[in-house]
Design a protein around this motif. Structure first.
Motif, PDB file in Angstrom:
ATOM      1  N   GLU A 142      28.468  74.031 -22.108  1.00  0.00           N
ATOM      2  CA  GLU A 142      27.679  72.788 -22.090  1.00  0.00           C
ATOM      3  C   GLU A 142      28.145  71.809 -23.165  1.00  0.00           C
ATOM      4  O   GLU A 142      27.996  70.590 -23.036  1.00  0.00           O
ATOM      5  N   CYS A 143      28.664  72.364 -24.279  1.00  0.00           N
ATOM      6  CA  CYS A 143      28.739  71.593 -25.511  1.00  0.00           C
ATOM      7  C   CYS A 143      29.782  70.460 -25.504  1.00  0.00           C
ATOM      8  O   CYS A 143      29.444  69.309 -25.784  1.00  0.00           O
ATOM      9  N   ALA A 144      31.021  70.795 -25.188  1.00  0.00           N
ATOM     10  CA  ALA A 144      32.073  69.772 -25.294  1.00  0.00           C
ATOM     11  C   ALA A 144      31.802  68.559 -24.393  1.00  0.00           C
ATOM     12  O   ALA A 144      31.895  67.415 -24.854  1.00  0.00           O
ATOM     13  N   PRO A 145      31.438  68.754 -23.106  1.00  0.00           N
ATOM     14  CA  PRO A 145      31.185  67.561 -22.281  1.00  0.00           C
ATOM     15  C   PRO A 145      30.013  66.730 -22.790  1.00  0.00           C
ATOM     16  O   PRO A 145      29.985  65.515 -22.620  1.00  0.00           O
ATOM     17  N   LEU A 146      29.044  67.383 -23.432  1.00  0.00           N
ATOM     18  CA  LEU A 146      27.881  66.643 -23.920  1.00  0.00           C
ATOM     19  C   LEU A 146      28.203  65.825 -25.174  1.00  0.00           C
ATOM     20  O   LEU A 146      27.716  64.710 -25.338  1.00  0.00           O
ATOM     21  N   TRP A 147      29.009  66.399 -26.079  1.00  0.00           N
ATOM     22  CA  TRP A 147      29.097  65.817 -27.417  1.00  0.00           C
ATOM     23  C   TRP A 147      30.455  65.271 -27.817  1.00  0.00           C
ATOM     24  O   TRP A 147      30.546  64.386 -28.671  1.00  0.00           O
ATOM     25  N   ARG A 148      31.523  65.830 -27.228  1.00  0.00           N
ATOM     26  CA  ARG A 148      32.831  65.571 -27.828  1.00  0.00           C
ATOM     27  C   ARG A 148      33.243  64.088 -27.811  1.00  0.00           C
ATOM     28  O   ARG A 148      33.675  63.549 -28.815  1.00  0.00           O
ATOM     29  N   ALA A 153      19.781  68.171 -33.460  1.00  0.00           N
ATOM     30  CA  ALA A 153      18.501  68.555 -32.841  1.00  0.00           C
ATOM     31  C   ALA A 153      18.696  69.167 -31.447  1.00  0.00           C
ATOM     32  O   ALA A 153      17.722  69.508 -30.784  1.00  0.00           O
ATOM     33  N   CYS A 154      19.959  69.301 -31.023  1.00  0.00           N
ATOM     34  CA  CYS A 154      20.226  69.758 -29.652  1.00  0.00           C
ATOM     35  C   CYS A 154      19.802  71.216 -29.460  1.00  0.00           C
ATOM     36  O   CYS A 154      20.125  72.087 -30.264  1.00  0.00           O
ATOM     37  N   ARG A 155      19.072  71.461 -28.353  1.00  0.00           N
ATOM     38  CA  ARG A 155      18.647  72.821 -28.016  1.00  0.00           C
ATOM     39  C   ARG A 155      18.957  73.124 -26.540  1.00  0.00           C
ATOM     40  O   ARG A 155      18.362  74.017 -25.942  1.00  0.00           O
ATOM     41  N   VAL A 156      19.895  72.365 -25.985  1.00  0.00           N
ATOM     42  CA  VAL A 156      20.188  72.441 -24.545  1.00  0.00           C
ATOM     43  C   VAL A 156      20.500  73.865 -24.090  1.00  0.00           C
ATOM     44  O   VAL A 156      19.992  74.331 -23.069  1.00  0.00           O
ATOM     45  N   CYS A 157      21.334  74.574 -24.829  1.00  0.00           N
ATOM     46  CA  CYS A 157      21.784  75.894 -24.349  1.00  0.00           C
ATOM     47  C   CYS A 157      20.665  76.931 -24.354  1.00  0.00           C
ATOM     48  O   CYS A 157      20.752  77.939 -23.663  1.00  0.00           O
ATOM     49  N   ARG A 158      19.641  76.698 -25.122  1.00  0.00           N
ATOM     50  CA  ARG A 158      18.487  77.594 -25.085  1.00  0.00           C
ATOM     51  C   ARG A 158      17.446  77.131 -24.064  1.00  0.00           C
ATOM     52  O   ARG A 158      16.929  77.921 -23.288  1.00  0.00           O
ATOM     53  N   GLU A 217      17.908  80.886 -31.583  1.00  0.00           N
ATOM     54  CA  GLU A 217      17.682  79.482 -31.933  1.00  0.00           C
ATOM     55  C   GLU A 217      19.029  78.807 -32.208  1.00  0.00           C
ATOM     56  O   GLU A 217      19.776  79.265 -33.073  1.00  0.00           O
ATOM     57  N   PRO A 218      19.352  77.738 -31.503  1.00  0.00           N
ATOM     58  CA  PRO A 218      20.619  77.051 -31.780  1.00  0.00           C
ATOM     59  C   PRO A 218      20.628  76.473 -33.196  1.00  0.00           C
ATOM     60  O   PRO A 218      19.585  76.057 -33.712  1.00  0.00           O
ATOM     61  N   ARG A 219      21.818  76.479 -33.811  1.00  0.00           N
ATOM     62  CA  ARG A 219      21.972  75.828 -35.113  1.00  0.00           C
ATOM     63  C   ARG A 219      23.305  75.078 -35.098  1.00  0.00           C
ATOM     64  O   ARG A 219      24.342  75.625 -35.528  1.00  0.00           O
ATOM     65  N   PRO A 220      23.289  73.857 -34.580  1.00  0.00           N
ATOM     66  CA  PRO A 220      24.564  73.134 -34.449  1.00  0.00           C
ATOM     67  C   PRO A 220      25.235  72.894 -35.799  1.00  0.00           C
ATOM     68  O   PRO A 220      24.605  72.436 -36.746  1.00  0.00           O
ATOM     69  N   VAL A 221      26.517  73.225 -35.844  1.00  0.00           N
ATOM     70  CA  VAL A 221      27.312  73.092 -37.076  1.00  0.00           C
ATOM     71  C   VAL A 221      28.376  72.025 -36.848  1.00  0.00           C
ATOM     72  O   VAL A 221      29.108  72.061 -35.859  1.00  0.00           O
ATOM     73  N   GLY A 245      32.276  74.336 -29.514  1.00  0.00           N
ATOM     74  CA  GLY A 245      30.865  74.666 -29.304  1.00  0.00           C
ATOM     75  C   GLY A 245      30.213  74.622 -30.676  1.00  0.00           C
ATOM     76  O   GLY A 245      30.696  75.279 -31.601  1.00  0.00           O
ATOM     77  N   HIS A 246      29.154  73.849 -30.827  1.00  0.00           N
ATOM     78  CA  HIS A 246      28.594  73.655 -32.173  1.00  0.00           C
ATOM     79  C   HIS A 246      27.683  74.794 -32.613  1.00  0.00           C
ATOM     80  O   HIS A 246      27.332  74.868 -33.794  1.00  0.00           O
ATOM     81  N   CYS A 247      27.285  75.668 -31.692  1.00  0.00           N
ATOM     82  CA  CYS A 247      26.370  76.762 -32.051  1.00  0.00           C
ATOM     83  C   CYS A 247      27.028  78.124 -31.830  1.00  0.00           C
ATOM     84  O   CYS A 247      27.877  78.269 -30.933  1.00  0.00           O
ATOM     85  N   PHE A 248      26.604  79.102 -32.620  1.00  0.00           N
ATOM     86  CA  PHE A 248      27.050  80.489 -32.424  1.00  0.00           C
ATOM     87  C   PHE A 248      26.695  80.900 -30.990  1.00  0.00           C
ATOM     88  O   PHE A 248      25.521  80.850 -30.605  1.00  0.00           O
TER      89      PHE A 248
HETATM   90  S1  SF4 Z   1      26.107  74.753 -28.319  1.00  0.00           S
HETATM   91 FE1  SF4 Z   1      26.181  72.496 -28.187  1.00  0.00          FE
HETATM   92  S2  SF4 Z   1      25.105  71.961 -26.275  1.00  0.00           S
HETATM   93 FE2  SF4 Z   1      24.530  74.082 -26.828  1.00  0.00          FE
HETATM   94  S3  SF4 Z   1      22.645  73.895 -28.022  1.00  0.00           S
HETATM   95 FE3  SF4 Z   1      24.357  73.936 -29.479  1.00  0.00          FE
HETATM   96  S4  SF4 Z   1      24.838  71.766 -29.821  1.00  0.00           S
HETATM   97 FE4  SF4 Z   1      23.599  71.867 -27.955  1.00  0.00          FE
END
Ligand code: SF4
Length: 212
Positions: A117-123, A20-25, A37-41, A99-102
């Protein structure tokens, strides 16, 4: 006084929040914001013993929502000696990109690097929830820098060339560095024939043991 024990977060909790993460947008820490629109994979399960720590989805993966549904995936599966049935079996193989999103394209039409943003938030949350991992294949320089820290060489070639020492290092999960399977590395693969001759047989034996 009763001690309060914080329950460990489950993988299910982490995946629900991550997807559900939309941080980068919506709240990017680095500009510009993600323009789509983010689509985390991600692919993961608590029983997986093998993890592929990859880079970031390209446009085709963004469209499919599944990791490596592109030419890079075809080459990666051939390196692993693995069919799609095993590769996409989340009970056996976790696939966790940096990075989980394109991330979109740069001015030359190439994919941008994984969102910072992605690795520090989720990894660390994701890997803490994957207790059975025995081997992480670190694909490309971003994953190598994260998982190997100062032990990663200044260049990808140096890191991959050091694969025997990295794999033998006493840590759990163990780590094996690989180049990205993109066509952009065709020249590197032609110049470094030891990769196919020496590293790939070891990789296939390790992987076969872990997904058996
Ligand atoms: S790239 Fe990572 S931090 Fe950015 S919106 Fe996607 S899941 Fe969230």
């Amino acid at each position: 006084m009763t001690a309060q024990v914080q329950a460990a977060e489950t993988l299910e909790d982490v995946l629900l929040e991550l997807r559900a993460c939309r941080v980068c947008r919506d709240e990017p820490r680095y500009l510009p914001p993600l323009p789509h629109e983010p689509r985390p994979v991600i692919q993961a399960s608590v029983t997986a013993r093998l993890c592929i720590a990859s880079q970031a989805p390209g446009l085709r993966v963004h469209a499919s929502g599944r990791p490596f549904t592109d030419a890079s995936g075809v080459r990666l599966r051939s390196w692993l000696g693995m069919g799609e049935d095993v590769f996409y079996d989340e009970s056996k193989v976790a696939i966790v990109p940096m990075g989980h999103c394109f991330p979109g394209y740069d001015a030359h039409g190439g994919d941008l690097p994984p969102r910072r943003e992605c690795a520090p938030l989720w990894r660390s949350r994701v890997f803490t929830a994957l207790p059975q991992l025995e081997l992480i294949l670190v694909v490309g320089r971003y994953a190598q820098a994260w998982h190997l820290g100062p032990k990663a060489g200044a260049k990808l070639s140096e890191t991959v060339a050091d694969w025997r020492a990295i794999l033998a290092a006493p840590r759990m999960p163990r780590v094996l560095p690989l180049p990205h399977p993109s066509w952009r590395n065709n020249g590197w693969l032609r110049r470094n024939t030891w990769f196919e001759e020496e590293l790939l047989p070891v990789l296939r034996a390790e992987v076969a043991r872990l997904v058996r």
